[in-house]
Design a protein around this motif. Structure first.
Motif, PDB file in Angstrom:
ATOM      1  N   GLY A 106       0.830  -1.194   0.000  1.00 41.44           N
ATOM      2  CA  GLY A 106       0.000   0.000   0.000  1.00 41.44           C
ATOM      3  C   GLY A 106       0.863   1.241   0.000  1.00 41.44           C
ATOM      4  N   GLU A 107       0.382   2.300  -0.576  1.00 36.44           N
ATOM      5  CA  GLU A 107       1.134   3.558  -0.579  1.00 36.44           C
ATOM      6  C   GLU A 107       1.136   4.165   0.822  1.00 36.44           C
ATOM      7  OE1 GLU A 107       0.597   6.416  -3.589  1.00 36.44           O
ATOM      8  OE2 GLU A 107       0.434   4.971  -5.225  1.00 36.44           O
ATOM      9  N   GLY A 108       2.072   5.074   1.053  1.00 33.43           N
ATOM     10  CA  GLY A 108       2.168   5.723   2.353  1.00 33.43           C
ATOM     11  C   GLY A 108       0.885   6.419   2.761  1.00 33.43           C
ATOM     12  N   ILE A 109       0.162   6.928   1.802  1.00 29.89           N
ATOM     13  CA  ILE A 109      -1.048   7.697   2.090  1.00 29.89           C
ATOM     14  C   ILE A 109      -2.166   6.823   2.659  1.00 29.89           C
ATOM     15  CG2 ILE A 109      -2.250   7.517  -0.142  1.00 29.89           C
ATOM     16  CD1 ILE A 109      -2.645  10.568  -0.007  1.00 29.89           C
ATOM     17  N   VAL A 110      -2.069   5.490   2.467  1.00 24.23           N
ATOM     18  CA  VAL A 110      -3.078   4.584   3.037  1.00 24.23           C
ATOM     19  C   VAL A 110      -2.483   3.667   4.102  1.00 24.23           C
ATOM     20  CG1 VAL A 110      -4.541   4.540   0.987  1.00 24.23           C
ATOM     21  CG2 VAL A 110      -2.701   2.853   1.208  1.00 24.23           C
ATOM     22  N   LEU A 156     -13.114  15.666   1.902  1.00 25.45           N
ATOM     23  CA  LEU A 156     -11.738  15.682   1.419  1.00 25.45           C
ATOM     24  C   LEU A 156     -11.488  16.946   0.619  1.00 25.45           C
ATOM     25  CD1 LEU A 156     -11.144  12.007   0.248  1.00 25.45           C
ATOM     26  CD2 LEU A 156     -10.052  13.163   2.161  1.00 25.45           C
ATOM     27  N   LEU A 157     -10.372  17.620   0.908  1.00 27.20           N
ATOM     28  CA  LEU A 157     -10.034  18.863   0.220  1.00 27.20           C
ATOM     29  C   LEU A 157      -8.920  18.656  -0.804  1.00 27.20           C
ATOM     30  CD1 LEU A 157     -10.060  21.239   3.326  1.00 27.20           C
ATOM     31  CD2 LEU A 157     -11.931  20.818   1.696  1.00 27.20           C
ATOM     32  N   SER A 158      -7.855  17.974  -0.415  1.00 24.97           N
ATOM     33  CA  SER A 158      -6.752  17.717  -1.341  1.00 24.97           C
ATOM     34  C   SER A 158      -5.915  16.561  -0.817  1.00 24.97           C
ATOM     35  CB  SER A 158      -5.870  18.957  -1.520  1.00 24.97           C
ATOM     36  OG  SER A 158      -5.224  19.299  -0.302  1.00 24.97           O
ATOM     37  N   ALA A 159      -5.134  15.961  -1.702  1.00 23.60           N
ATOM     38  CA  ALA A 159      -4.256  14.858  -1.311  1.00 23.60           C
ATOM     39  C   ALA A 159      -3.053  14.828  -2.250  1.00 23.60           C
ATOM     40  CB  ALA A 159      -5.004  13.532  -1.354  1.00 23.60           C
ATOM     41  N   LYS A 160      -1.891  14.485  -1.679  1.00 24.15           N
ATOM     42  CA  LYS A 160      -0.649  14.430  -2.455  1.00 24.15           C
ATOM     43  C   LYS A 160       0.059  13.104  -2.187  1.00 24.15           C
ATOM     44  CE  LYS A 160       0.163  19.401  -1.778  1.00 24.15           C
ATOM     45  NZ  LYS A 160       1.105  20.404  -1.184  1.00 24.15           N
ATOM     46  N   ARG A 161       0.837  12.655  -3.154  1.00 29.37           N
ATOM     47  CA  ARG A 161       1.665  11.465  -2.995  1.00 29.37           C
ATOM     48  C   ARG A 161       3.031  11.731  -3.631  1.00 29.37           C
ATOM     49  NH1 ARG A 161       0.711   8.559  -8.093  1.00 29.37           N
ATOM     50  NH2 ARG A 161       1.181   6.502  -7.212  1.00 29.37           N
ATOM     51  N   LYS A 162       4.076  11.170  -3.034  1.00 30.25           N
ATOM     52  CA  LYS A 162       5.421  11.388  -3.540  1.00 30.25           C
ATOM     53  C   LYS A 162       6.266  10.155  -3.250  1.00 30.25           C
ATOM     54  CE  LYS A 162       9.380  14.546  -3.155  1.00 30.25           C
ATOM     55  NZ  LYS A 162       9.959  15.703  -2.406  1.00 30.25           N
ATOM     56  N   ALA A 163       7.227   9.875  -4.131  1.00 31.58           N
ATOM     57  CA  ALA A 163       8.057   8.678  -3.984  1.00 31.58           C
ATOM     58  C   ALA A 163       9.336   8.958  -3.195  1.00 31.58           C
ATOM     59  CB  ALA A 163       8.422   8.127  -5.364  1.00 31.58           C
ATOM     60  N   THR A 164       9.807   7.929  -2.494  1.00 34.04           N
ATOM     61  CA  THR A 164      11.137   7.914  -1.882  1.00 34.04           C
ATOM     62  C   THR A 164      12.022   7.031  -2.754  1.00 34.04           C
ATOM     63  OG1 THR A 164      10.295   8.187   0.365  1.00 34.04           O
ATOM     64  CG2 THR A 164      12.497   7.239   0.135  1.00 34.04           C
ATOM     65  N   GLU A 165      13.218   7.506  -3.061  1.00 37.40           N
ATOM     66  CA  GLU A 165      14.116   6.737  -3.917  1.00 37.40           C
ATOM     67  C   GLU A 165      15.014   5.838  -3.073  1.00 37.40           C
ATOM     68  OE1 GLU A 165      16.183   9.459  -6.474  1.00 37.40           O
ATOM     69  OE2 GLU A 165      14.483   9.593  -7.863  1.00 37.40           O
ATOM     70  N   VAL A 166      15.137   4.584  -3.495  1.00 37.09           N
ATOM     71  CA  VAL A 166      15.953   3.586  -2.799  1.00 37.09           C
ATOM     72  C   VAL A 166      16.935   2.980  -3.794  1.00 37.09           C
ATOM     73  CG1 VAL A 166      15.925   1.413  -1.510  1.00 37.09           C
ATOM     74  CG2 VAL A 166      14.055   3.071  -1.203  1.00 37.09           C
ATOM     75  N   THR A 167      18.219   3.047  -3.478  1.00 39.12           N
ATOM     76  CA  THR A 167      19.229   2.485  -4.372  1.00 39.12           C
ATOM     77  C   THR A 167      19.303   0.968  -4.212  1.00 39.12           C
ATOM     78  OG1 THR A 167      21.036   2.644  -2.778  1.00 39.12           O
ATOM     79  CG2 THR A 167      20.594   4.598  -4.137  1.00 39.12           C
TER      80      THR A 167
END
Length: 460
Positions: free
Chosen positions: A235-239, A267-278
């Protein structure tokens, strides 16, 4: 396909015959009202539920899982708890592994409480089938990771009600002492006043947390399964972690109030963003030499992008709230996961900070909105009721207001909270029901997270 049955009897009981129970165990099972069924334990939280023994829970635990490293890691942790020098547990693990593990568990019904903590892709389905079979379920968060899962979870709650069983999720953060005290203080008008409404730009309630893929659990480096980095399975971080934050907003702002997700949440707004892992970081935390094929969709130039970060802005019963979660790979030396929380009242703000100034330990502050000579006296009087409930806590004045000093006995650590949740759940099982507000508020919580994910994806 082959299946196999293994009886793992730990902490000096390894000599028991495999594949059968002793007469003593059978007698014990009858004397204990609760017996655990651990299903597909892929997350270390499954083991943390068993870091302690429980008066009403049989020591024989039936485990059903697919064969592989996840169940082995779980059993290794149980063995460590059973053999630790102090306060050792005495769990006996009867383990069945095979592709039909769920069907086997449902057919045999060797216990009455299903514990679920692992891969989230099928967790909601496991929940639904378990309650359909008349089994109680104690599930790690999240119980649903997308819109379809939310619909199935609603069906599961309806089935649990029909079959007179209890479905409950593990909300450990309610038992962290600064969260507990923040809620307590917000209920006292002489200290907090009234909860403000705030605005979308300046919410009345904000809860943020920072987490790390590489960390230490029970004194050892945590090895995460490779699927943990696949948002289709974890699941994504947002959930995921935001489940705790949304729960705390509901629990703190509207204690014991039944929420209607259709009327009370906007609900007003929601954002999602990735974390990079080497690739090297991935190997460090999973011990895997390469990214598995199921992660190829998220790998570019040997770097994995994990959508572990999320932010939700919403209104709860007219109160503007923001929750956000951020994931880094590893915390700097001497630091760890952190939490920030503010509740804005008409008389004072209640703030939990956990930064460098707090030595990365959560600290709760009371900061008055206005300078008022009468406030300090009113605070001291009202605070006595909190001290009666939590002996030893004190007020320590600073230039912005007061810091709440908390005795070490209340700082029991994240791992201990699993036993606290489990004990509370067992109280509910004895009573045969959850508090009236719990189920509607779990539904409201998962509506918030899964709908926010849908909204965030639509914005891309």
């Amino acid at each position: 396909m082959k299946t196999k049955l293994i009886t793992v009897a730990l902490s000096g009981i390894l000599a028991l015959n495999q594949g059968c129970n002793t007469t003593k165990e059978t007698t014990q099972a009858k004397s204990k009202p609760l017996s655990l069924l651990v299903v597909e334990p892929g997350h270390f939280h499954a083991a943390l539920v068993q870091k302690s023994m429980y008066e009403d829970v049989d020591s024989l635990v039936h485990v059903y899982a697919s064969e592989g490293p996840d169940v082995k890691a779980y059993l290794d942790k149980i063995e460590k708890y059973n053999t630790r020098p102090e306060d050792a547990t005495s769990w006996k693990e009867e383990v069945y592994t095979g592709p039909d593990f769920l069907d086997k568990m449902l057919a045999e019904k060797k216990g009455n409480v299903v514990v679920l903590a692992g891969n989230n892709q099928k967790k909601t389905d496991y929940i639904k089938k378990s309650v359909d079979a008349g089994l109680n379920v104690l599930a790690d968060k999240p119980m649903a990771i997308d819109d379809a899962g939310f619909g199935l979870l609603q069906e599961a709650f309806a089935s649990a009600d029909k079959n007179k069983v209890l479905l409950y999720d593990i909300m450990t953060e309610r038992y962290e002492i600064t969260n507990t005290l923040q809620r307590e203080l917000a209920s006292l008008p002489d200290i907090f006043g009234e909860l403000q409404k705030g605005t979308p730009q300046d919410p009345a309630v904000v809860k943020e947390s920072v987490h790390h893929f590489f960390k230490y659990i029970s004194g050892e480096p945590l090895i995460r399964p490779t699927w943990f980095f696949d948002v289709n399975q974890q699941g994504e971080g947002i959930v995921d972690v935001t489940t705790h934050l949304v729960d705390l907003v509901q629990w703190s702002c509207f204690p014991n109030v039944t929420l209607d997700y259709k009327k009370d949440i906007e609900l007003l707004s929601a954002k999602r963003k990735a974390t990079e892992v080497t690739a090297s970081q991935f190997k460090l935390v999973t011990k895997s030499e390469k990214f598995p094929d199921f992660l190829s969709k998220d790998v570019k130039d040997t770097v994995l992008s994990v959508y572990a970060n999320g932010e939700i802005n919403y209104k709860l019963k007219g109160v503007n709230a923001r929750v956000a979660v951020y994931w880094n790979f590893q915390a700097p030396e001497g630091t760890g996961d952190t939490h920030y929380s503010i509740m804005k009242g008409s008389k004072a703000n209640l703030i939990v900070r956990q930064g460098k100034d707090q030595k990365f330990k959560p600290v709760l502050y009371i900061e008055p909105v206005e300078k008022d000579k009468t406030y300090e006296a009113a605070l001291a009087t009202a605070f006595k009721s909190v001290q009666d409930k939590f002996p030893g806590i004190e007020l320590k004045k600073n230039d912005k207001g007061w810091e709440i000093t908390i005795p070490a006995k209340y700082d029991t650590g994240h791992e201990s909270h699993f036993a606290q949740v489990a004990n509370k759940y067992m109280e509910y099982l004895k009573e045969g029901k959850l508090p009236a507000w719990e189920v509607p508020n779990m539904v409201a919580k998962y509506y918030t997270t899964t709908s926010a994910l849908k909204l965030a994806k639509e914005k891309k």
